[in-house]
Scaffold this active site. Structure first.
Site, PDB file in Angstrom:
ATOM      1  N   LYS A   1       0.826  -1.205   0.000  1.00 38.21           N
ATOM      2  CA  LYS A   1       0.000   0.000   0.000  1.00 38.21           C
ATOM      3  C   LYS A   1       0.868   1.266   0.000  1.00 38.21           C
ATOM      4  O   LYS A   1       2.084   1.191   0.190  1.00 38.21           O
ATOM      5  CB  LYS A   1      -0.912  -0.017   1.229  1.00 38.21           C
ATOM      6  CG  LYS A   1      -1.921  -1.154   1.227  1.00 38.21           C
ATOM      7  CD  LYS A   1      -2.750  -1.082   2.502  1.00 38.21           C
ATOM      8  CE  LYS A   1      -3.776  -2.161   2.597  1.00 38.21           C
ATOM      9  NZ  LYS A   1      -4.563  -2.048   3.841  1.00 38.21           N
TER      10      LYS A   1
ATOM     11  N   PHE B   1     -16.283   3.221   6.699  1.00 37.93           N
ATOM     12  CA  PHE B   1     -14.859   3.446   6.425  1.00 37.93           C
ATOM     13  C   PHE B   1     -14.506   3.374   4.936  1.00 37.93           C
ATOM     14  O   PHE B   1     -13.343   3.525   4.573  1.00 37.93           O
ATOM     15  CB  PHE B   1     -13.997   2.451   7.210  1.00 37.93           C
ATOM     16  CG  PHE B   1     -14.347   1.002   6.989  1.00 37.93           C
ATOM     17  CD1 PHE B   1     -13.862   0.308   5.888  1.00 37.93           C
ATOM     18  CD2 PHE B   1     -15.164   0.336   7.896  1.00 37.93           C
ATOM     19  CE1 PHE B   1     -14.175  -1.028   5.684  1.00 37.93           C
ATOM     20  CE2 PHE B   1     -15.482  -1.007   7.709  1.00 37.93           C
ATOM     21  CZ  PHE B   1     -14.992  -1.687   6.597  1.00 37.93           C
TER      22      PHE B   1
ATOM     23  N   ARG C   1      -1.098 -14.702   3.804  1.00 36.36           N
ATOM     24  CA  ARG C   1      -1.905 -14.156   4.898  1.00 36.36           C
ATOM     25  C   ARG C   1      -1.214 -14.370   6.250  1.00 36.36           C
ATOM     26  O   ARG C   1      -1.220 -13.479   7.103  1.00 36.36           O
ATOM     27  CB  ARG C   1      -3.302 -14.795   4.922  1.00 36.36           C
ATOM     28  CG  ARG C   1      -4.160 -14.523   3.703  1.00 36.36           C
ATOM     29  CD  ARG C   1      -4.566 -13.105   3.523  1.00 36.36           C
ATOM     30  NE  ARG C   1      -5.280 -12.573   4.658  1.00 36.36           N
ATOM     31  CZ  ARG C   1      -5.818 -11.365   4.702  1.00 36.36           C
ATOM     32  NH1 ARG C   1      -5.708 -10.552   3.665  1.00 36.36           N
ATOM     33  NH2 ARG C   1      -6.433 -10.936   5.775  1.00 36.36           N
TER      34      ARG C   1
ATOM     35  N   HIS D   1      -1.757  -5.381   1.506  1.00 35.19           N
ATOM     36  CA  HIS D   1      -3.054  -6.029   1.269  1.00 35.19           C
ATOM     37  C   HIS D   1      -2.795  -7.382   0.626  1.00 35.19           C
ATOM     38  O   HIS D   1      -1.912  -7.507  -0.222  1.00 35.19           O
ATOM     39  CB  HIS D   1      -3.920  -5.187   0.318  1.00 35.19           C
ATOM     40  CG  HIS D   1      -5.098  -5.942  -0.212  1.00 35.19           C
ATOM     41  ND1 HIS D   1      -6.276  -6.047   0.484  1.00 35.19           N
ATOM     42  CD2 HIS D   1      -5.260  -6.665  -1.353  1.00 35.19           C
ATOM     43  CE1 HIS D   1      -7.124  -6.801  -0.213  1.00 35.19           C
ATOM     44  NE2 HIS D   1      -6.528  -7.183  -1.333  1.00 35.19           N
TER      45      HIS D   1
END
Length: 154
Positions: A12, A60, A88, A118
């Site tokens: 990100k 959000f 993950r 992400h």
């Protein structure tokens, strides 16, 4: 033997600005995963809204879109056995405060909104394909033989 699959990962804007791309790539390579696609890019409003579409009705949503469009990202596709689950696990919990030391978010994440990375959700059937197709054309993904794969997989 576990499933050999592809998974979508994105560094990100906070991770890009902090110069973490190389370290993150190295962690996945050290784990034995193989990068088959990589793209340094600026996400526009339309792509951001499509990417986070599942959160459109949540309070959000606007913050997610604003943040992911605030600077460049590094989008990647990784391949390997149980690639999604491995990624993950290596990423850590979404909230860096709950992430173990040694995970990417545990080591580099600052808060829930600035968590560096992400990755496709392993519990969402089809998330990998959907995100890969959203960010990459088929021609941008490279099938190649990793010379040490015989040492990594049975």
């Amino acid at each position: 033997m576990s499933e050999h699959e592809r998974t979508f990962v994105m560094v990100k804007p906070d991770g890009v600005q902090r110069g973490l791309i190389g370290d993150i790539v190295s962690r996945f390579e050290d784990r034995g995963l193989k990068m088959v696609g990589g793209k340094f890019m600026q996400i526009d409003q339309e792509l951001a809204e499509e990417h986070y579409g599942e959160h459109e009705d949540k309070p959000f949503f606007d913050g997610l879109v604003d943040f992911i469009t605030s600077g460049p990202v590094f989008a990647m596709v990784w391949e390997g056995q149980d690639a999604t689950r491995q990624v993950r696990t290596m990423m850590g919990e979404t909230d860096p405060a709950e992430s173990a030391p040694g995970t990417i978010r545990g080591d580099y994440g600052l808060d829930l909104g600035r968590n560096v990375i992400h990755g496709s959700d392993h519990e969402d059937e089809g998330a990998n394909e959907r995100e890969i197709e959203l960010f990459f054309d088929e021609a941008e993904l490279v099938d190649w033989d990793q010379i040490d794969s015989s040492w990594l997989y049975e």
